[in-house]
Write an enzyme that holds these catalytic residues in place. Structure first.
Site, PDB file in Angstrom:
ATOM      1  N   ARG A  84      34.448  15.905  44.520  1.00  0.00           N
ATOM      2  CA  ARG A  84      35.715  16.046  43.761  1.00  0.00           C
ATOM      3  C   ARG A  84      35.553  16.879  42.489  1.00  0.00           C
ATOM      4  NH1 ARG A  84      35.777  10.827  45.396  1.00  0.00           N
ATOM      5  NH2 ARG A  84      37.144  10.483  47.167  1.00  0.00           N
ATOM      6  N   ARG A 104      50.930  36.333  34.722  1.00  0.00           N
ATOM      7  CA  ARG A 104      49.663  36.585  35.415  1.00  0.00           C
ATOM      8  C   ARG A 104      49.860  37.524  36.608  1.00  0.00           C
ATOM      9  NH1 ARG A 104      44.557  32.421  36.664  1.00  0.00           N
ATOM     10  NH2 ARG A 104      43.321  33.976  37.754  1.00  0.00           N
ATOM     11  N   LYS A 156      41.973  40.086  30.666  1.00  0.00           N
ATOM     12  CA  LYS A 156      42.277  39.092  31.697  1.00  0.00           C
ATOM     13  C   LYS A 156      42.375  37.699  31.076  1.00  0.00           C
ATOM     14  CE  LYS A 156      41.594  37.240  36.207  1.00  0.00           C
ATOM     15  NZ  LYS A 156      41.026  37.345  37.537  1.00  0.00           N
ATOM     16  N   HIS A 190      38.063  46.930  48.609  1.00  0.00           N
ATOM     17  CA  HIS A 190      39.210  46.419  47.852  1.00  0.00           C
ATOM     18  C   HIS A 190      39.613  47.332  46.680  1.00  0.00           C
ATOM     19  CE1 HIS A 190      41.908  43.553  45.958  1.00  0.00           C
ATOM     20  NE2 HIS A 190      41.228  43.705  44.832  1.00  0.00           N
ATOM     21  N   HIS A 198      46.721  45.669  49.188  1.00  0.00           N
ATOM     22  CA  HIS A 198      46.404  44.670  50.225  1.00  0.00           C
ATOM     23  C   HIS A 198      46.902  45.130  51.591  1.00  0.00           C
ATOM     24  CE1 HIS A 198      45.923  41.093  47.213  1.00  0.00           C
ATOM     25  NE2 HIS A 198      44.795  41.761  47.390  1.00  0.00           N
ATOM     26  N   GLU A 214      39.730  48.319  38.823  1.00  0.00           N
ATOM     27  CA  GLU A 214      40.270  47.120  38.157  1.00  0.00           C
ATOM     28  C   GLU A 214      40.136  47.254  36.629  1.00  0.00           C
ATOM     29  OE1 GLU A 214      41.727  44.788  40.014  1.00  0.00           O
ATOM     30  OE2 GLU A 214      40.720  44.704  41.965  1.00  0.00           O
ATOM     31  N   GLU A 223      49.808  31.349  37.260  1.00  0.00           N
ATOM     32  CA  GLU A 223      50.621  32.465  37.755  1.00  0.00           C
ATOM     33  C   GLU A 223      52.080  32.086  38.002  1.00  0.00           C
ATOM     34  OE1 GLU A 223      48.554  35.178  40.418  1.00  0.00           O
ATOM     35  OE2 GLU A 223      50.471  35.910  41.186  1.00  0.00           O
ATOM     36  N   ASN A 262      48.386  41.864  39.407  1.00  0.00           N
ATOM     37  CA  ASN A 262      48.506  42.371  40.778  1.00  0.00           C
ATOM     38  C   ASN A 262      48.980  43.820  40.828  1.00  0.00           C
ATOM     39  OD1 ASN A 262      47.744  39.902  41.931  1.00  0.00           O
ATOM     40  ND2 ASN A 262      49.812  39.100  41.689  1.00  0.00           N
ATOM     41  N   HIS A 313      48.319  45.954  43.829  1.00  0.00           N
ATOM     42  CA  HIS A 313      47.765  45.103  44.881  1.00  0.00           C
ATOM     43  C   HIS A 313      48.701  44.885  46.070  1.00  0.00           C
ATOM     44  CE1 HIS A 313      44.574  44.501  42.037  1.00  0.00           C
ATOM     45  NE2 HIS A 313      43.922  43.681  42.844  1.00  0.00           N
ATOM     46  N   LYS A 347      40.381  31.243  39.718  1.00  0.00           N
ATOM     47  CA  LYS A 347      40.862  31.244  41.103  1.00  0.00           C
ATOM     48  C   LYS A 347      39.660  31.270  42.040  1.00  0.00           C
ATOM     49  CE  LYS A 347      45.375  33.525  40.881  1.00  0.00           C
ATOM     50  NZ  LYS A 347      46.154  34.682  41.375  1.00  0.00           N
TER      51      LYS A 347
HETATM   52  N1  LIG Z   1      39.032  34.953  42.165  1.00  0.00           N
HETATM   53  C1  LIG Z   1      39.668  36.018  41.745  1.00  0.00           C
HETATM   54  O1  LIG Z   1      40.423  35.968  40.771  1.00  0.00           O
HETATM   55  C2  LIG Z   1      39.423  37.316  42.426  1.00  0.00           C
HETATM   56  C3  LIG Z   1      39.873  38.497  41.835  1.00  0.00           C
HETATM   57  C4  LIG Z   1      39.578  39.702  42.476  1.00  0.00           C
HETATM   58  C5  LIG Z   1      38.856  39.716  43.652  1.00  0.00           C
HETATM   59  N2  LIG Z   1      38.441  38.543  44.204  1.00  0.00           N
HETATM   60  C6  LIG Z   1      37.648  38.524  45.442  1.00  0.00           C
HETATM   61  O2  LIG Z   1      36.419  39.185  45.187  1.00  0.00           O
HETATM   62  C7  LIG Z   1      35.901  39.695  46.408  1.00  0.00           C
HETATM   63  C8  LIG Z   1      35.395  41.104  46.196  1.00  0.00           C
HETATM   64  O3  LIG Z   1      34.374  41.067  45.235  1.00  0.00           O
HETATM   65  P1  LIG Z   1      33.229  42.182  45.193  1.00  0.00           P
HETATM   66  O4  LIG Z   1      33.857  43.517  45.214  1.00  0.00           O
HETATM   67  O5  LIG Z   1      32.316  41.816  44.100  1.00  0.00           O
HETATM   68  O6  LIG Z   1      32.572  42.004  46.639  1.00  0.00           O
HETATM   69  P2  LIG Z   1      31.156  41.417  47.104  1.00  0.00           P
HETATM   70  O7  LIG Z   1      30.899  40.099  46.509  1.00  0.00           O
HETATM   71  O8  LIG Z   1      31.186  41.494  48.581  1.00  0.00           O
HETATM   72  O9  LIG Z   1      30.116  42.474  46.519  1.00  0.00           O
HETATM   73  C9  LIG Z   1      30.154  43.805  46.975  1.00  0.00           C
HETATM   74  C10 LIG Z   1      28.806  44.198  47.565  1.00  0.00           C
HETATM   75  O10 LIG Z   1      27.897  44.427  46.502  1.00  0.00           O
HETATM   76  C11 LIG Z   1      26.727  43.633  46.686  1.00  0.00           C
HETATM   77  N3  LIG Z   1      26.258  43.325  45.342  1.00  0.00           N
HETATM   78  C12 LIG Z   1      26.870  42.571  44.393  1.00  0.00           C
HETATM   79  N4  LIG Z   1      26.196  42.636  43.244  1.00  0.00           N
HETATM   80  C13 LIG Z   1      25.130  43.447  43.456  1.00  0.00           C
HETATM   81  C14 LIG Z   1      24.086  43.922  42.642  1.00  0.00           C
HETATM   82  N5  LIG Z   1      24.012  43.629  41.330  1.00  0.00           N
HETATM   83  N6  LIG Z   1      23.138  44.719  43.202  1.00  0.00           N
HETATM   84  C15 LIG Z   1      23.226  45.084  44.516  1.00  0.00           C
HETATM   85  N7  LIG Z   1      24.216  44.686  45.325  1.00  0.00           N
HETATM   86  C16 LIG Z   1      25.149  43.880  44.801  1.00  0.00           C
HETATM   87  C17 LIG Z   1      27.164  42.470  47.530  1.00  0.00           C
HETATM   88  O11 LIG Z   1      26.091  41.907  48.232  1.00  0.00           O
HETATM   89  C18 LIG Z   1      28.177  43.136  48.458  1.00  0.00           C
HETATM   90  O12 LIG Z   1      27.501  43.786  49.499  1.00  0.00           O
HETATM   91  C19 LIG Z   1      37.033  39.617  47.421  1.00  0.00           C
HETATM   92  O13 LIG Z   1      36.760  38.573  48.320  1.00  0.00           O
HETATM   93  C20 LIG Z   1      38.252  39.300  46.581  1.00  0.00           C
HETATM   94  O14 LIG Z   1      39.209  38.530  47.287  1.00  0.00           O
HETATM   95  C21 LIG Z   1      38.711  37.353  43.606  1.00  0.00           C
HETATM   96 ZN   LIG Z   2      41.834  43.243  42.800  1.00  0.00          ZN
END
Ligand SMILES: NC(=O)c1ccc[n+]([C@@H]2O[C@H](COP(=O)([O-])OP(=O)(O)OC[C@H]3O[C@@H](n4cnc5c(N)ncnc54)[C@H](O)[C@@H]3O)[C@@H](O)[C@H]2O)c1
Ligand SMILES: [Zn+2]
Length: 372
Positions: A123, A242, A228, A268, A253, A187, A238, A246, A249, A145
């Site tokens: 929990r 907030r 942010k 992305h 998306h 971003e 949101e 987007n 986005h 999130k």
């Molecule tokens: N929670 C939120 O508010 C929020 C906001 C935006 C995006 N997201 C989510 O985030 C995700 C995308 O995140 P991302 O772009 O970081 O993707 P990711 O976590 O897949 O990382 C991208 C790639 O880079 C690699 N990587 C990461 N750090 C590294 C480093 N220092 N050295 C070498 N390789 C490295 C990872 O292994 C992966 O292959 C999506 O799932 C999206 O939905 C969440």
């Molecule tokens: Zn984004």
């Protein structure tokens, strides 16, 4: 070396700091120790493990913490029920208790999956985010999130679970593939375009240094996190403002879905870059924003090597009708009307709740015609 702190003050005892600086992963142990708890589970992915896991493990050891490492496969597919189940089992097997800490060491995938596991394990166990991708440092690690994907769409199962601390070690970005860095940069620019004209102008002058690393990079991460955090503090769940985060986005998306989330074609941040350009050109087409502002946005994204048009996506391009269907499936659509983030200019984005579907279709047709 500069260490920046951005404080996120939420009601109750949910106050946490985002630390941004060089060499923070090597200090992880002492900073985790200061939060209390004996055991620490460090969750990471297979790519990040190769570069940074050992630094964090050694640092925990030196601080006298009982550390467990859990490595999940890299990639968006790990944000699934199956991987969540496995991760929860691994955390229970490591005997992580309510007073312990769970660390998310990695990009947004690890942050979202691990944060969600922390929200539901026993929990709720405290989570510390150690973002290692630019996207995670400026966006996903801040704001609480968390979640996973399902066949119905991305991020549809999740929870709000604010971290207890965020350590953004800007040195960790040195090992990030350049395409991922560039995608995360979309971003960063987004924050300037939402409500900070001066920051966008600063990026236009300093993007080379931001990409090269060093002080400007830390500055850019700091400004983005602060932007942010300020929005999250005013509207955590949101219900209003907030949604500005987007920007780009709704289009983005739909573009990601149109290539079936094939990261080879579009990641992305690239979808967001095109989506932001579309949002500005759409705003200009509706007479809400000067065409010159839309051109300026496109010029900047092109300068850093980001895509700006739907036609920049390799492979076959979707039709306006397909994109509209995909946009209508997005969660930002209520009662048949598009919820859009549009702009009156650079740094002047706003939430438009009543955008007619016909206007969007007309605009997309025009955009895609320019292809041929
Ligand atoms: N929670 C939120 O508010 C929020 C906001 C935006 C995006 N997201 C989510 O985030 C995700 C995308 O995140 P991302 O772009 O970081 O993707 P990711 O976590 O897949 O990382 C991208 C790639 O880079 C690699 N990587 C990461 N750090 C590294 C480093 N220092 N050295 C070498 N390789 C490295 C990872 O292994 C992966 O292959 C999506 O799932 C999206 O939905 C969440
Ligand atoms: Zn984004």
């Amino acid at each position: 070396m500069t260490l920046f702190t951005v404080s996120v003050a939420l009601d109750g005892d949910r106050h946490y700091d985002i630390l941004i600086g060089s060499g923070l992963l090597a200090q992880a142990g002492e900073r985790l120790k200061a939060l209390g708890g004996n055991s620490v589970a460090i969750v990471t992915d297979s790519n990040v493990a190769d570069h940074h896991l050992d630094t964090v493990v050694q640092s925990c050891k030196a601080a006298g913490l009982n550390g467990h490492s859990i490595v999940v496969p890299a990639g968006e597919k790990s944000k699934s029920f199956a991987h969540l189940e496995q991760l929860c089992a691994d955390l229970l097997e490591a005997r992580i208790e309510r007073g312990d800490l769970i660390v998310a060491l990695g990009g947004g995938v690890i942050g979202d999956l691990t944060g969600f596991a922390a929200a539901i394990l026993r929990r709720g166990v405290r989570c510390v985010q150690m973002p290692t991708s630019l996207l995670a440092q400026v966006d996903s690690s801040v704001g609480g999130k968390t979640g996973i994907n399902t066949a119905f769409g991305k991020n549809l199962i999740g929870a709000f679970h604010q971290p207890s601390l965020v350590l953004a070690d800007t040195d960790s970005l040195d090992t990030l593939p350049s395409r991922e860095f560039r995608a995360g940069y979309a971003e960063v620019a987004k924050y300037g375009l939402i409500n900070d004209t001066a920051f966008f102008a600063w990026l236009e002058h300093n993007h080379g240094a931001v990409f090269a690393g060093g002080e400007e990079r830390r500055q850019a991460v700091r400004t983005s996190c602060a932007a942010k955090a300020a929005i999250v503090m005013r509207d955590e769940k949101e219900s209003g403002e907030r949604a500005l985060l987007n920007l780009g986005h709704t289009f983005g998306h739909a573009l990601e879905a149109s290539v079936w989330y094939d990261g080879g074609r579009l990641v992305h941040g690239e979808g967001v870059a095109i989506g932001i350009c579309l949002a500005f050109r759409f705003s200009a087409a509706l007479g809400l924003c000067a065409a010159g502002d839309a051109e300026r946005v496109e010029r900047h994204f092109k300068a850093v090597g980001l895509p700006t048009r739907i036609q920049d996506i390799p492979g076959e391009v979707s039709s306006p009708e397909q994109l509209l269907v995909l946009m209508a499936q997005d969660k930002k659509v209520t009662q048949g009307q598009f919820n859009f983030i549009l702009a009156h200019g650079i740094g002047q984005s706003f939430i438009a709740r009543d955008v007619a579907v016909s206007k969007v279709e007309e605009f997309l047709q025009q955009e895609l015609q320019e292809a041929v």
